[in-house]
Design a protein around this motif. Structure first.
Motif, PDB file in Angstrom:
ATOM      1  N   LYS A  74       0.816  -1.220   0.000  1.00 28.76           N
ATOM      2  CA  LYS A  74       0.000   0.000   0.000  1.00 28.76           C
ATOM      3  C   LYS A  74       0.850   1.270   0.000  1.00 28.76           C
ATOM      4  O   LYS A  74       0.337   2.355  -0.272  1.00 28.76           O
ATOM      5  CB  LYS A  74      -0.943   0.005   1.207  1.00 28.76           C
ATOM      6  N   THR A  75       2.129   1.124   0.338  1.00 28.03           N
ATOM      7  CA  THR A  75       3.011   2.292   0.401  1.00 28.03           C
ATOM      8  C   THR A  75       3.988   2.272  -0.768  1.00 28.03           C
ATOM      9  O   THR A  75       4.670   1.268  -1.003  1.00 28.03           O
ATOM     10  CB  THR A  75       3.802   2.311   1.723  1.00 28.03           C
ATOM     11  N   GLU A  76       4.066   3.361  -1.492  1.00 16.21           N
ATOM     12  CA  GLU A  76       4.970   3.460  -2.627  1.00 16.21           C
ATOM     13  C   GLU A  76       6.412   3.615  -2.159  1.00 16.21           C
ATOM     14  O   GLU A  76       6.688   4.265  -1.152  1.00 16.21           O
ATOM     15  CB  GLU A  76       4.586   4.667  -3.496  1.00 16.21           C
ATOM     16  N   LEU A  77       7.335   3.019  -2.889  1.00 20.34           N
ATOM     17  CA  LEU A  77       8.750   3.235  -2.627  1.00 20.34           C
ATOM     18  C   LEU A  77       9.133   4.648  -3.034  1.00 20.34           C
ATOM     19  O   LEU A  77       8.544   5.221  -3.957  1.00 20.34           O
ATOM     20  CB  LEU A  77       9.598   2.232  -3.402  1.00 20.34           C
ATOM     21  N   SER A  78      10.135   5.201  -2.360  1.00 18.26           N
ATOM     22  CA  SER A  78      10.580   6.549  -2.713  1.00 18.26           C
ATOM     23  C   SER A  78      11.177   6.556  -4.114  1.00 18.26           C
ATOM     24  O   SER A  78      11.637   5.531  -4.625  1.00 18.26           O
ATOM     25  CB  SER A  78      11.615   7.043  -1.703  1.00 18.26           C
ATOM     26  N   GLU A  79      11.193   7.726  -4.721  1.00 21.95           N
ATOM     27  CA  GLU A  79      11.741   7.842  -6.073  1.00 21.95           C
ATOM     28  C   GLU A  79      13.216   7.452  -6.100  1.00 21.95           C
ATOM     29  O   GLU A  79      13.672   6.788  -7.034  1.00 21.95           O
ATOM     30  CB  GLU A  79      11.565   9.270  -6.572  1.00 21.95           C
ATOM     31  N   ARG A  80      13.961   7.845  -5.082  1.00 23.02           N
ATOM     32  CA  ARG A  80      15.397   7.523  -5.027  1.00 23.02           C
ATOM     33  C   ARG A  80      15.614   6.023  -4.932  1.00 23.02           C
ATOM     34  O   ARG A  80      16.478   5.465  -5.617  1.00 23.02           O
ATOM     35  CB  ARG A  80      16.037   8.230  -3.833  1.00 23.02           C
ATOM     36  N   LEU A  81      14.831   5.355  -4.096  1.00 23.63           N
ATOM     37  CA  LEU A  81      14.977   3.907  -3.950  1.00 23.63           C
ATOM     38  C   LEU A  81      14.567   3.197  -5.230  1.00 23.63           C
ATOM     39  O   LEU A  81      15.268   2.283  -5.696  1.00 23.63           O
ATOM     40  CB  LEU A  81      14.131   3.417  -2.780  1.00 23.63           C
ATOM     41  N   ARG A  82      13.456   3.610  -5.815  1.00 26.52           N
ATOM     42  CA  ARG A  82      13.002   2.934  -7.034  1.00 26.52           C
ATOM     43  C   ARG A  82      14.007   3.139  -8.171  1.00 26.52           C
ATOM     44  O   ARG A  82      14.275   2.200  -8.935  1.00 26.52           O
ATOM     45  CB  ARG A  82      11.630   3.471  -7.439  1.00 26.52           C
ATOM     46  N   THR A  83      14.581   4.316  -8.267  1.00 32.21           N
ATOM     47  CA  THR A  83      15.588   4.572  -9.301  1.00 32.21           C
ATOM     48  C   THR A  83      16.789   3.647  -9.109  1.00 32.21           C
ATOM     49  O   THR A  83      17.310   3.069 -10.067  1.00 32.21           O
ATOM     50  CB  THR A  83      16.033   6.039  -9.265  1.00 32.21           C
ATOM     51  N   SER A  84      17.239   3.497  -7.859  1.00 36.30           N
ATOM     52  CA  SER A  84      18.382   2.625  -7.586  1.00 36.30           C
ATOM     53  C   SER A  84      18.056   1.174  -7.910  1.00 36.30           C
ATOM     54  O   SER A  84      18.869   0.466  -8.520  1.00 36.30           O
ATOM     55  CB  SER A  84      18.782   2.749  -6.111  1.00 36.30           C
ATOM     56  N   LEU A  85      16.870   0.719  -7.549  1.00 39.91           N
ATOM     57  CA  LEU A  85      16.481  -0.657  -7.855  1.00 39.91           C
ATOM     58  C   LEU A  85      16.418  -0.886  -9.356  1.00 39.91           C
ATOM     59  O   LEU A  85      16.812  -1.955  -9.852  1.00 39.91           O
ATOM     60  CB  LEU A  85      15.127  -0.974  -7.205  1.00 39.91           C
ATOM     61  N   ASP A  86      15.935   0.092 -10.087  1.00 38.83           N
ATOM     62  CA  ASP A  86      15.859  -0.031 -11.543  1.00 38.83           C
ATOM     63  C   ASP A  86      17.244  -0.007 -12.169  1.00 38.83           C
ATOM     64  O   ASP A  86      17.556  -0.819 -13.058  1.00 38.83           O
ATOM     65  CB  ASP A  86      15.014   1.105 -12.126  1.00 38.83           C
ATOM     66  N   GLU A  87      18.083   0.918 -11.725  1.00 34.24           N
ATOM     67  CA  GLU A  87      19.405   1.072 -12.331  1.00 34.24           C
ATOM     68  C   GLU A  87      20.298  -0.144 -12.062  1.00 34.24           C
ATOM     69  O   GLU A  87      21.196  -0.437 -12.863  1.00 34.24           O
ATOM     70  CB  GLU A  87      20.073   2.341 -11.808  1.00 34.24           C
ATOM     71  N   THR A  88      20.091  -0.832 -10.966  1.00 32.88           N
ATOM     72  CA  THR A  88      20.891  -2.019 -10.652  1.00 32.88           C
ATOM     73  C   THR A  88      20.219  -3.299 -11.148  1.00 32.88           C
ATOM     74  O   THR A  88      20.619  -4.387 -10.789  1.00 32.88           O
ATOM     75  CB  THR A  88      21.156  -2.128  -9.141  1.00 32.88           C
ATOM     76  N   ARG A  89      19.184  -3.131 -11.958  1.00 29.30           N
ATOM     77  CA  ARG A  89      18.505  -4.256 -12.616  1.00 29.30           C
ATOM     78  C   ARG A  89      18.052  -5.302 -11.581  1.00 29.30           C
ATOM     79  O   ARG A  89      18.342  -6.483 -11.670  1.00 29.30           O
ATOM     80  CB  ARG A  89      19.417  -4.885 -13.663  1.00 29.30           C
ATOM     81  N   SER A  90      17.316  -4.815 -10.617  1.00 25.48           N
ATOM     82  CA  SER A  90      16.786  -5.693  -9.575  1.00 25.48           C
ATOM     83  C   SER A  90      15.771  -6.660 -10.164  1.00 25.48           C
ATOM     84  O   SER A  90      15.082  -6.353 -11.141  1.00 25.48           O
ATOM     85  CB  SER A  90      16.119  -4.857  -8.474  1.00 25.48           C
ATOM     86  N   VAL A  91      15.657  -7.833  -9.553  1.00 22.07           N
ATOM     87  CA  VAL A  91      14.634  -8.803  -9.952  1.00 22.07           C
ATOM     88  C   VAL A  91      13.668  -9.097  -8.815  1.00 22.07           C
ATOM     89  O   VAL A  91      12.578  -9.623  -9.047  1.00 22.07           O
ATOM     90  CB  VAL A  91      15.256 -10.119 -10.470  1.00 22.07           C
TER      91      VAL A  91
END
Length: 377
Positions: A74-91
């Motif tokens: 129900k809670t969105e991840l912060s923009e900074r965290l989501r950017t880091s997860l995307d940039e490090t190609r999280s699965v």
């Protein structure tokens, strides 16, 4: 057409010669490395490379499913965290608090059942198994000499080496931890066909134990000692002592050096985010999981405080930079099981990449910690 056939014929001859040279020079591990990595478009090991290895199953028992919080996703991840997860190609990214999953996301076709390579998170698993062996009485203590179980150990200081030295990265081995050199001992250990022979013949205990140096070979020796002490493969012992008691939902796979060989104790325990999180939850509860004391609480306390360096204990990474204690398991490509004892919180992150280090901890790890702590406050 004849020219093309002649070129192909010469290419085949050259390849055959290179294969023969690698095999007969004792560098056959290079063939496996080239096949598993370069010929599949990669420059190093990957989170899905179990398909290129023999593995041994860590059998799951009766599943004990995770509870999902009433606040699940129900809670969105912060923009900074989501950017880091995307940039490090999280699965996979999972947060559990008070024993319930409060956030969970997957990318790149992965889901709750998808297996991913743990890489060096397995070092902590091997250390936990050593503690189980101590509890079972097949090993007397952490200060027992490694040579008791591995009499073939070589080197000036082999007789002084303890199991504790192996767990705390204070072993003094002649072992250069290097990930980009295909001829290095680390590549031989990862891709080679006989890890025990390699460790006994090519990795002497060349320095007096006591100084911290991160060496995958140390954990491999600990794993070999465990196999000798218990009389069981690591995967079988892990199933009995950890995986079944934790109520894992799926069997795991542990890389072995050959079809009937030995586990890569320093690496390569393949599982999914939800089952990996069980390790964190057990450690958060001081070795207890659903009322079952799987690990001694005194061991958890010992393993998760500094030994020689402030950032490393008994195969667990430690961080005290955020006014709250944090310990975690870590893999080379940003595999994390992060425990926040004061917040009753466990985080699992799996993925393809991690960022460089910032004061002993990777940049992406710091982003996860900082942003999650902000969310809690």
């Amino acid at each position: 057409m004849k020219i093309v056939l002649n070129v192909l014929r010469w290419i085949a001859i050259v390849v055959a010669l290179l294969v023969a040279v690698a095999y007969f020079s004792g560098n056959q591990f290079l063939l496996k490395g080239v096949w598993a990595a370069y010929l599949h478009g990669n420059s190093s090991a990957t989170i899905g490379d179990s398909q290129f290895f023999d593995t041994r199953t860590v059998v799951a028992g009766t599943a004990n499913p995770w509870k999902e919080s009433s606040e699940y996703n129900k809670t969105e991840l912060s923009e900074r965290l989501r950017t880091s997860l995307d940039e490090t190609r999280s699965v996979a990214f999972l947060i559990a608090q008070h024993g319930e999953i409060i956030h969970e996301e997957y990318w790149d076709g992965y889901g709750t059942d998808s297996q991913s390579n743990s890489f060096s998170m397995a070092k902590s698993i091997t250390t936990m198994l050593a503690q189980c062996a101590i509890r079972d009485g097949v090993i007397e203590s952490w200060d027992e000499k490694a040579i008791k179980f591995l009499p073939e150990l070589k080197g000036e200081f082999a007789a002084e080496l303890t199991l504790r030295n192996l767990s705390t990265m204070t072993a003094g081995l002649d072992f250069n931890e290097h990930y980009s050199n295909p001829f290095d001992i680390t590549a031989k250990l990862y891709y080679g066909p006989d890890v025990e022979k390699l460790m006994m013949e090519e990795v002497p205990v060349s320095e007096k134990a006591g100084t911290y140096e991160y060496q995958s070979g140390a954990t491999q020796l600990l794993g070999l000692a465990l196999i000798k002490a218990t009389g069981k493969p690591l995967a079988e012992y892990a199933s009995e002592k950890l995986w079944k008691p934790l109520g894992a939902s799926h069997s795991a796979e542990w890389h072995v050096d050959n079809e009937d060989g030995k586990e890569l104790a320093f690496c390569c325990f393949n599982s999914n985010a939800r089952d990996f999180a069980r390790f964190g939850q057990m450690l958060l509860q001081k070795g207890n999981y659903n009322g079952l004391q799987i690990l001694d609480s005194a061991f958890v306390a010992m393993a998760t405080v500094p030994f020689v360096e402030p950032f490393y204990g008994h195969s667990f990474w430690l961080c005290d930079d955020y006014e709250t204690p944090i310990f975690y398991q870590r893999g080379i490509l940003g595999q994390y099981i992060i425990v926040f004892p004061e917040h009753n919180l466990v985080i699992v992150r799996l993925g393809h990449e991690r960022r460089g280090n910032d004061r002993d901890h990777s940049v992406d790890f710091r982003v996860i910690v900082e942003e999650v702590l902000k969310g809690l406050s």
